[in-house]
Design an enzyme around this catalytic site. Structure first.
Site, PDB file in Angstrom:
ATOM      1  N   GLN A  40       9.976  -5.798   5.920  1.00  0.00           N
ATOM      2  CA  GLN A  40       9.201  -4.558   5.188  1.00  0.00           C
ATOM      3  C   GLN A  40      10.277  -4.080   4.344  1.00  0.00           C
ATOM      4  O   GLN A  40      11.515  -3.979   4.660  1.00  0.00           O
ATOM      5  CB  GLN A  40       9.026  -3.513   6.550  1.00  0.00           C
ATOM      6  CG  GLN A  40       9.452  -2.118   6.397  1.00  0.00           C
ATOM      7  CD  GLN A  40      10.753  -2.132   6.933  1.00  0.00           C
ATOM      8  OE1 GLN A  40      11.610  -2.747   7.159  1.00  0.00           O
ATOM      9  NE2 GLN A  40      10.871  -0.908   7.578  1.00  0.00           N
ATOM     10  N   TYR A  60       0.853  -1.241   0.298  1.00  0.00           N
ATOM     11  CA  TYR A  60      -0.071   0.051   0.063  1.00  0.00           C
ATOM     12  C   TYR A  60       0.915   1.377  -0.087  1.00  0.00           C
ATOM     13  O   TYR A  60       1.996   1.238   0.585  1.00  0.00           O
ATOM     14  CB  TYR A  60      -0.810   0.022   1.149  1.00  0.00           C
ATOM     15  CG  TYR A  60      -0.373  -0.136   2.487  1.00  0.00           C
ATOM     16  CD1 TYR A  60       0.008  -1.334   3.162  1.00  0.00           C
ATOM     17  CD2 TYR A  60      -0.029   1.006   3.287  1.00  0.00           C
ATOM     18  CE1 TYR A  60       0.547  -1.506   4.433  1.00  0.00           C
ATOM     19  CE2 TYR A  60       0.788   0.702   4.455  1.00  0.00           C
ATOM     20  CZ  TYR A  60       0.688  -0.239   5.122  1.00  0.00           C
ATOM     21  OH  TYR A  60       1.443  -0.471   6.402  1.00  0.00           O
ATOM     22  N   HIS A 119       8.686   4.370  16.196  1.00  0.00           N
ATOM     23  CA  HIS A 119       8.101   3.695  14.902  1.00  0.00           C
ATOM     24  C   HIS A 119       8.841   2.471  14.794  1.00  0.00           C
ATOM     25  O   HIS A 119       8.404   1.321  14.761  1.00  0.00           O
ATOM     26  CB  HIS A 119       7.776   4.437  13.752  1.00  0.00           C
ATOM     27  CG  HIS A 119       7.725   3.743  12.340  1.00  0.00           C
ATOM     28  ND1 HIS A 119       6.224   3.485  11.959  1.00  0.00           N
ATOM     29  CD2 HIS A 119       8.511   3.052  11.674  1.00  0.00           C
ATOM     30  CE1 HIS A 119       6.486   2.699  11.123  1.00  0.00           C
ATOM     31  NE2 HIS A 119       7.826   2.506  10.787  1.00  0.00           N
TER      32      HIS A 119
HETATM   33  O1  76R Z   1      15.343   2.024   8.779  1.00  0.00           O
HETATM   34  C1  76R Z   1      14.730   1.068   9.561  1.00  0.00           C
HETATM   35  O2  76R Z   1      14.701  -0.144   8.850  1.00  0.00           O
HETATM   36  C2  76R Z   1      14.588   1.132  10.817  1.00  0.00           C
HETATM   37  C3  76R Z   1      13.808   2.310  11.235  1.00  0.00           C
HETATM   38  C4  76R Z   1      12.378   2.574  10.317  1.00  0.00           C
HETATM   39  C5  76R Z   1      12.362   3.605   9.601  1.00  0.00           C
HETATM   40  C6  76R Z   1      13.096   4.863   9.084  1.00  0.00           C
HETATM   41  C7  76R Z   1      11.333   1.708  10.120  1.00  0.00           C
HETATM   42  C8  76R Z   1      11.325   0.552  10.823  1.00  0.00           C
HETATM   43  N1  76R Z   1      10.575   2.207   9.451  1.00  0.00           N
HETATM   44  C9  76R Z   1      11.001   3.353   8.794  1.00  0.00           C
HETATM   45  C10 76R Z   1      10.498   4.222   7.892  1.00  0.00           C
HETATM   46 MN1  76R Z   1       8.555   1.446   9.040  1.00  0.00          MN
HETATM   47  N2  76R Z   1       6.957   0.844   8.399  1.00  0.00           N
HETATM   48  C11 76R Z   1       5.900   1.706   7.833  1.00  0.00           C
HETATM   49  C12 76R Z   1       4.505   0.660   7.882  1.00  0.00           C
HETATM   50  O3  76R Z   1       3.371   3.414   9.373  1.00  0.00           O
HETATM   51  C13 76R Z   1       2.473   2.624   9.451  1.00  0.00           C
HETATM   52  O4  76R Z   1       1.590   2.885  10.058  1.00  0.00           O
HETATM   53  C14 76R Z   1       2.303   1.278   8.464  1.00  0.00           C
HETATM   54  C15 76R Z   1       3.326   1.233   7.563  1.00  0.00           C
HETATM   55  C16 76R Z   1       4.827  -0.494   8.473  1.00  0.00           C
HETATM   56  C17 76R Z   1       3.951  -1.478   8.662  1.00  0.00           C
HETATM   57  C18 76R Z   1       6.335  -0.406   8.799  1.00  0.00           C
HETATM   58  C19 76R Z   1       6.883  -1.316   9.286  1.00  0.00           C
HETATM   59  N3  76R Z   1       8.192   3.274   7.770  1.00  0.00           N
HETATM   60  C20 76R Z   1       9.140   3.881   7.452  1.00  0.00           C
HETATM   61  C21 76R Z   1       8.601   5.296   6.583  1.00  0.00           C
HETATM   62  C22 76R Z   1       9.246   6.604   5.933  1.00  0.00           C
HETATM   63  C23 76R Z   1       8.990   7.451   6.953  1.00  0.00           C
HETATM   64  C24 76R Z   1      10.056   8.628   6.764  1.00  0.00           C
HETATM   65  O5  76R Z   1      11.102   8.334   6.127  1.00  0.00           O
HETATM   66  O6  76R Z   1       9.708   9.905   7.009  1.00  0.00           O
HETATM   67  C25 76R Z   1       7.483   5.044   6.390  1.00  0.00           C
HETATM   68  C26 76R Z   1       6.161   5.309   5.534  1.00  0.00           C
HETATM   69  C27 76R Z   1       7.141   3.571   7.250  1.00  0.00           C
HETATM   70  C28 76R Z   1       5.959   2.872   7.314  1.00  0.00           C
HETATM   71  N4  76R Z   1       9.364  -0.064   9.925  1.00  0.00           N
HETATM   72  C29 76R Z   1      10.305  -0.538  10.651  1.00  0.00           C
HETATM   73  C30 76R Z   1       8.341  -1.214   9.826  1.00  0.00           C
HETATM   74  C31 76R Z   1       9.060  -2.197  10.523  1.00  0.00           C
HETATM   75  C32 76R Z   1       8.596  -3.922  10.671  1.00  0.00           C
HETATM   76  C33 76R Z   1      10.323  -1.850  11.229  1.00  0.00           C
HETATM   77  C34 76R Z   1      11.383  -2.421  11.778  1.00  0.00           C
HETATM   78  C35 76R Z   1      12.469  -3.025  10.592  1.00  0.00           C
HETATM   79  C36 76R Z   1      13.460  -3.894  11.315  1.00  0.00           C
HETATM   80  O7  76R Z   1      14.120  -3.254  12.136  1.00  0.00           O
HETATM   81  O8  76R Z   1      14.084  -4.799  10.678  1.00  0.00           O
END
Ligand code: 76R
Length: 281
Positions: free
Chosen positions: A217, A177, A204
């Protein structure tokens, strides 16, 4: 968005796209059963062979991955996720995929263009060093600090490379999505200062890490490329985990206050022959 481009533009005119990272295209199709039913058995076999050969060709192309999905619900029948290093390649493959089963057999119902990117919020070497001094009393410039920093650099190199050039898992459940961060009224993400955004994203990431091993992800940036600001691609072993993570994240401050979501697509990652059978081809 990567605010810190790692190198100035190279001046090879034939290789301008992109500087780093991969292009990602999500492609979702309907199978036009009426059109397909007009094909003879021979033509059907030829069409399927065509697509199978194309998939093979794409998969054997350097720096390129192609995933195939049987999509769930009539929103879409067949889905592809294409990752590749060059926009010309991406464009060529995407057009070929549309045509591979013959004219008007696959009609696009949704597509999304985005790019892999580095996180804007990863810990910098300076932040890491300051944390070590504060939390563990390791002095700047000491051999202990140097050793820690060397480890850190290695870890970050691998981490960044995994984000820019990801290896997609073969996990069965696929969810896609698009998302944007809100920028209206009193909740404008793009009007927050960097430290506030970084702190919010830290929360987050903590929620996300709780799903390690259950949800993989890939967040790809699409500002200026498509309707939303990011594409979210999730893989899991069952639909429960997808539902759970998305639900839990909605309570996390950054999503609760700033997240806007587009349409959701669920698919099952299947080999092509199985996918053909499912789709009635
Ligand atoms: O960089 C990384 O992997 C660790 C930190 C991290 C970032 C910067 C991270 C971790 N995310 C990041 C950025 Mn995410 N993520 C989503 C969704 O947001 C929602 O409510 C639902 C959609 C999920 C399910 C999810 C999962 N993430 C982002 C961004 C960009 C934002 C920006 O740059 O301003 C979005 C839109 C977004 C959305 N996130 C994680 C996850 C999961 C499972 C992790 C942990 C990954 C890991 O540690 O292996």
């Amino acid at each position: 968005m990567n605010p810190h481009p790692s190198s100035p533009a190279e001046t090879d005119p034939d290789r301008v796209i992109p500087r780093e990272g991969w292009h990602v295209i999500h492609l979702f199709f309907h199978v036009e059963q009426a059109q397909w039913s007009l094909f003879s058995d021979e033509e059907k076999l030829e069409a399927k062979t065509n697509l199978a050969e194309l998939v093979q060709e794409i998969r054997s192309t350097e720096s390129t991955q192609l995933l195939t999905f049987s999509m769930v619900t009539p929103k879409s029948d067949i889905g592809f996720m294409l990752l590749t290093d060059d926009l010309h390649k991406a464009n060529r493959f995407e057009k070929q995929l549309c045509r591979a089963l013959g004219p008007d057999v696959l009609t696009p119902v949704y597509s999304y263009l985005s790019m892999t990117e580095l996180s804007e919020y990863t810990t910098t070497e300076e932040q890491y060093a300051a944390d070590l001094t504060r939390d563990e009393g390791i002095a700047a410039g000491s051999p202990a600090m140097e050793a820690k920093l060397e480890e850190f650099r290695k870890r970050m190199k691998k981490y960044n490379s995994d984000r820019l050039y990801p290896n997609m898992p073969d996990w069965p459940v696929f969810c896609f999505y698009p998302m944007s961060k809100r920028r209206s009224g009193s909740h404008n993400w793009f009007h927050l200062d960097y430290e506030t955004r970084r702190t919010l994203m830290g929360g987050h990431a903590r929620v996300g890490r709780g799903y390690a091993g259950r949800v993989r992800q890939l967040i790809t940036g699409s500002t200026g490329l498509d309707e939303w600001e990011w594409g979210v691609t999730l893989f899991s072993h069952n639909t429960q985990d997808i539902k759970e993570i998305v639900y839990e994240m909605r309570f996390d401050e950054v999503s609760a206050l700033y997240a806007e979501f587009g349409d959701f697509y669920i698919g099952l990652q299947l080999p092509l022959d199985e996918l053909f059978r499912r789709a009635g081809l």
